[in-house]
Design a protein around this motif. Structure first.
Motif, mmCIF file in Angstrom:
data_model
loop_
_atom_site.group_PDB
_atom_site.id
_atom_site.type_symbol
_atom_site.label_atom_id
_atom_site.label_comp_id
_atom_site.label_asym_id
_atom_site.label_seq_id
_atom_site.Cartn_x
_atom_site.Cartn_y
_atom_site.Cartn_z
ATOM 1 N N ASP A 142 0.852 -1.194 0.000
ATOM 2 C CA ASP A 142 0.000 0.000 0.000
ATOM 3 C C ASP A 142 0.891 1.249 0.000
ATOM 4 O O ASP A 142 1.684 1.443 0.915
ATOM 5 N N GLU A 193 0.268 4.270 0.693
ATOM 6 C CA GLU A 193 0.039 5.168 1.845
ATOM 7 C C GLU A 193 0.738 4.671 3.120
ATOM 8 O O GLU A 193 0.938 5.446 4.045
ATOM 9 N N ARG A 194 1.065 3.375 3.161
ATOM 10 C CA ARG A 194 1.605 2.804 4.416
ATOM 11 C C ARG A 194 3.051 2.327 4.250
ATOM 12 O O ARG A 194 3.490 1.426 4.971
#
Length: 148
Positions: free
Chosen positions: A24, A26-27
């Motif tokens: 991901d 975003e992570r």
């Protein structure tokens, strides 16, 4: 950030190739801090790391080609594989020729166009491969005054 270790661990845990690992975007920071198998397992559980689905192979092209072949297309000289004698063996070619010659000789003998001795002579010549077609044989017989 370098996530090769995390990707390798995730690939090992998920039993897929490294290229099928999705992280991901975003992570990324969270993932980069995970350095143990347990940490990576937790991220997989949370959904930060996943395995991409397998890529299939489309059968569209092969089906289209099969359909065309069914119609009789794609049979040009570029599609021919194997030697000339592989597609129609020399023996088959010979059998076709000799049968035609012998049939013609029988017909000529029965119609009294040639006598028995001429028939036998031409028969032996045909067997020896002297004639490549019926017309050649008839021309030979005409030129050598074998016809009645």
């Amino acid at each position: 950030m370098n996530l090769t270790t995390q990707k390798r661990l995730a690939a090992d845990i998920l039993k897929v190739g490294v290229n099928r690992i999705w992280i991901d975007p975003e992570r990324i920071d969270e993932v980069s801090r995970a350095i143990t198998r347990d940490g990576v397992k937790q991220l997989i559980k949370d959904g930060a790391i996943k395995a991409k689905p397998k890529k299939g192979i489309s059968s569209y092209r092969s089906k289209k080609i099969a359909q065309q072949k069914k119609k009789g297309r794609r049979r040009g000289p570029g599609s021919i594989k194997g030697a000339k004698g592989a597609r129609k063996p020399r023996k088959e070619e010979w059998m076709t020729t000799i049968r035609a010659l012998r049939k013609d000789l029988r017909k000529m003998r029965d119609n009294r166009e040639i006598n028995k001795s001429t028939y036998r002579k031409l028969y032996k010549m045909a067997k020896g491969g002297a004639f490549k077609s019926k017309s050649y044989m008839k021309t030979y017989a005409r030129d050598h005054d074998m016809l009645r």
